[in-house]
Design a protein around this motif. Structure first.
Motif, PDB file in Angstrom:
ATOM      1  N   LYS A  10       0.828  -1.213   0.000  1.00 57.04           N
ATOM      2  CA  LYS A  10       0.000   0.000   0.000  1.00 57.04           C
ATOM      3  C   LYS A  10       0.865   1.267   0.000  1.00 57.04           C
ATOM      4  O   LYS A  10       0.547   2.241  -0.657  1.00 57.04           O
ATOM      5  N   ALA A  11       1.976   1.228   0.750  1.00 58.28           N
ATOM      6  CA  ALA A  11       2.870   2.377   0.799  1.00 58.28           C
ATOM      7  C   ALA A  11       3.505   2.614  -0.568  1.00 58.28           C
ATOM      8  O   ALA A  11       3.625   3.756  -1.028  1.00 58.28           O
ATOM      9  N   LEU A  12       3.922   1.570  -1.242  1.00 57.93           N
ATOM     10  CA  LEU A  12       4.501   1.704  -2.572  1.00 57.93           C
ATOM     11  C   LEU A  12       3.472   2.254  -3.560  1.00 57.93           C
ATOM     12  O   LEU A  12       3.785   3.110  -4.390  1.00 57.93           O
ATOM     13  N   TRP A  13       2.243   1.764  -3.452  1.00 58.73           N
ATOM     14  CA  TRP A  13       1.198   2.222  -4.369  1.00 58.73           C
ATOM     15  C   TRP A  13       0.916   3.716  -4.152  1.00 58.73           C
ATOM     16  O   TRP A  13       0.789   4.482  -5.108  1.00 58.73           O
ATOM     17  N   ALA A  14       0.862   4.163  -2.879  1.00 58.42           N
ATOM     18  CA  ALA A  14       0.612   5.559  -2.562  1.00 58.42           C
ATOM     19  C   ALA A  14       1.773   6.432  -3.050  1.00 58.42           C
ATOM     20  O   ALA A  14       1.575   7.526  -3.580  1.00 58.42           O
ATOM     21  N   LEU A  15       2.997   5.926  -2.899  1.00 59.87           N
ATOM     22  CA  LEU A  15       4.168   6.667  -3.358  1.00 59.87           C
ATOM     23  C   LEU A  15       4.144   6.830  -4.871  1.00 59.87           C
ATOM     24  O   LEU A  15       4.457   7.899  -5.400  1.00 59.87           O
ATOM     25  N   ARG A  16       3.750   5.779  -5.591  1.00 62.30           N
ATOM     26  CA  ARG A  16       3.657   5.852  -7.057  1.00 62.30           C
ATOM     27  C   ARG A  16       2.567   6.841  -7.479  1.00 62.30           C
ATOM     28  O   ARG A  16       2.728   7.543  -8.466  1.00 62.30           O
ATOM     29  N   GLN A  17       1.466   6.894  -6.733  1.00 68.20           N
ATOM     30  CA  GLN A  17       0.387   7.812  -7.066  1.00 68.20           C
ATOM     31  C   GLN A  17       0.841   9.258  -6.893  1.00 68.20           C
ATOM     32  O   GLN A  17       0.467  10.128  -7.672  1.00 68.20           O
ATOM     33  N   LEU A  18       1.623   9.521  -5.844  1.00 70.83           N
ATOM     34  CA  LEU A  18       2.078  10.882  -5.599  1.00 70.83           C
ATOM     35  C   LEU A  18       3.111  11.323  -6.632  1.00 70.83           C
ATOM     36  O   LEU A  18       3.053  12.432  -7.151  1.00 70.83           O
ATOM     37  N   ASN A  19       4.078  10.463  -6.913  1.00 72.76           N
ATOM     38  CA  ASN A  19       5.143  10.836  -7.828  1.00 72.76           C
ATOM     39  C   ASN A  19       4.722  10.753  -9.284  1.00 72.76           C
ATOM     40  O   ASN A  19       5.256  11.464 -10.115  1.00 72.76           O
ATOM     41  N   LEU A  20       3.777   9.929  -9.562  1.00 72.46           N
ATOM     42  CA  LEU A  20       3.400   9.603 -10.928  1.00 72.46           C
ATOM     43  C   LEU A  20       4.665   9.188 -11.668  1.00 72.46           C
ATOM     44  O   LEU A  20       5.558   8.603 -11.093  1.00 72.46           O
ATOM     45  N   ASP A  21       4.768   9.476 -12.912  1.00 76.13           N
ATOM     46  CA  ASP A  21       6.038   9.162 -13.574  1.00 76.13           C
ATOM     47  C   ASP A  21       6.809  10.468 -13.762  1.00 76.13           C
ATOM     48  O   ASP A  21       6.258  11.555 -13.704  1.00 76.13           O
ATOM     49  N   MET A  22       8.085  10.366 -14.026  1.00 75.36           N
ATOM     50  CA  MET A  22       8.977  11.520 -14.081  1.00 75.36           C
ATOM     51  C   MET A  22       8.582  12.497 -15.176  1.00 75.36           C
ATOM     52  O   MET A  22       8.642  13.703 -14.989  1.00 75.36           O
ATOM     53  N   GLU A  23       8.178  12.028 -16.300  1.00 66.43           N
ATOM     54  CA  GLU A  23       7.855  12.900 -17.434  1.00 66.43           C
ATOM     55  C   GLU A  23       6.629  13.768 -17.133  1.00 66.43           C
ATOM     56  O   GLU A  23       6.638  14.977 -17.354  1.00 66.43           O
ATOM     57  N   THR A  24       5.596  13.193 -16.577  1.00 67.33           N
ATOM     58  CA  THR A  24       4.392  13.939 -16.231  1.00 67.33           C
ATOM     59  C   THR A  24       4.686  14.946 -15.126  1.00 67.33           C
ATOM     60  O   THR A  24       4.220  16.091 -15.167  1.00 67.33           O
ATOM     61  N   ALA A  25       5.465  14.552 -14.130  1.00 68.04           N
ATOM     62  CA  ALA A  25       5.805  15.450 -13.022  1.00 68.04           C
ATOM     63  C   ALA A  25       6.623  16.639 -13.526  1.00 68.04           C
ATOM     64  O   ALA A  25       6.399  17.783 -13.113  1.00 68.04           O
ATOM     65  N   SER A  26       7.557  16.367 -14.432  1.00 73.14           N
ATOM     66  CA  SER A  26       8.395  17.469 -14.923  1.00 73.14           C
ATOM     67  C   SER A  26       7.584  18.431 -15.791  1.00 73.14           C
ATOM     68  O   SER A  26       7.753  19.653 -15.691  1.00 73.14           O
ATOM     69  N   THR A  27       6.682  17.953 -16.633  1.00 72.94           N
ATOM     70  CA  THR A  27       5.868  18.857 -17.457  1.00 72.94           C
ATOM     71  C   THR A  27       4.915  19.677 -16.599  1.00 72.94           C
ATOM     72  O   THR A  27       4.720  20.865 -16.862  1.00 72.94           O
ATOM     73  N   SER A  28       4.335  19.061 -15.568  1.00 67.45           N
ATOM     74  CA  SER A  28       3.441  19.827 -14.702  1.00 67.45           C
ATOM     75  C   SER A  28       4.224  20.882 -13.925  1.00 67.45           C
ATOM     76  O   SER A  28       3.741  21.994 -13.716  1.00 67.45           O
ATOM     77  N   ARG A  29       5.457  20.544 -13.521  1.00 63.23           N
ATOM     78  CA  ARG A  29       6.289  21.516 -12.795  1.00 63.23           C
ATOM     79  C   ARG A  29       6.652  22.696 -13.708  1.00 63.23           C
ATOM     80  O   ARG A  29       6.594  23.853 -13.298  1.00 63.23           O
ATOM     81  N   VAL A  30       6.993  22.433 -14.955  1.00 63.21           N
ATOM     82  CA  VAL A  30       7.331  23.491 -15.901  1.00 63.21           C
ATOM     83  C   VAL A  30       6.108  24.362 -16.168  1.00 63.21           C
ATOM     84  O   VAL A  30       6.196  25.600 -16.219  1.00 63.21           O
ATOM     85  N   THR A  31       4.955  23.751 -16.296  1.00 61.46           N
ATOM     86  CA  THR A  31       3.715  24.508 -16.509  1.00 61.46           C
ATOM     87  C   THR A  31       3.430  25.418 -15.320  1.00 61.46           C
ATOM     88  O   THR A  31       3.065  26.586 -15.498  1.00 61.46           O
TER      89      THR A  31
END
Length: 148
Positions: A6-27
């Motif tokens: 469950k902890a791993l699943w929650a961590l994956r949900q928060l981080n999503l994948d690197m590409e999506t996180a970086s584009t949202s951060r740039v936006t």
């Protein structure tokens, strides 16, 4: 084991994948920069409009020799009487300096002193006319009473 999963699943949900996180951060950074730009433009526009309003009320006072002026009494501002005028005078302009200072003298010519030109304003007093005076006498109005 279930807690780790469950902890791993929650961590994956928060981080999503690197590409999506970086584009949202740039936006988000672009949106923040745009917000700052609009705030800067609004502040600049406000300052310009306030300067225009302030400059509109500034009077150009260019005194010359022989003008009659009133002097602002800055000490009276501290101890103001109800009906006391804040302006002293009239005084006559004797000399105007390039720095904006003005040398004035009292009407009788006894006192001469130098003051800042911003403390002066033109004297628009009554000019004494030499000539005949016309006197008009007023009579009491006659009232007509209504008889019924």
């Amino acid at each position: 084991m279930k807690l780790e999963h469950k902890a791993l699943w929650a961590l994956r949900q928060l981080n999503l994948d690197m590409e999506t996180a970086s584009t949202s951060r740039v936006t988000e950074l672009h949106e923040l920069e745009e917000f700052r730009f609009h705030a800067f433009e609004n502040a600049r526009w406000y300052k310009e409009s306030m300067k225009m309003m302030h400059d509109k009320h500034i009077l150009d006072r260019s005194f010359k020799y022989g003008d009659f002026v009133l002097l602002y009494n800055s000490r009276l501002r501290l101890f103001l009487g109800k009906l006391k005028s804040r302006w002293l005078g009239p005084f006559r302009v004797v000399q105007v300096f390039s720095s904006g200072a003005v040398k004035i003298e009292s009407e009788d010519g006894t006192n001469k002193f130098k003051v800042n030109g911003q403390r002066l304003k033109y004297y628009l007093g009554m000019v004494e006319e030499k000539g005949e005076k016309v006197v008009i006498s007023l009579e009491e109005p006659q009232y007509v009473s209504e008889v019924q």
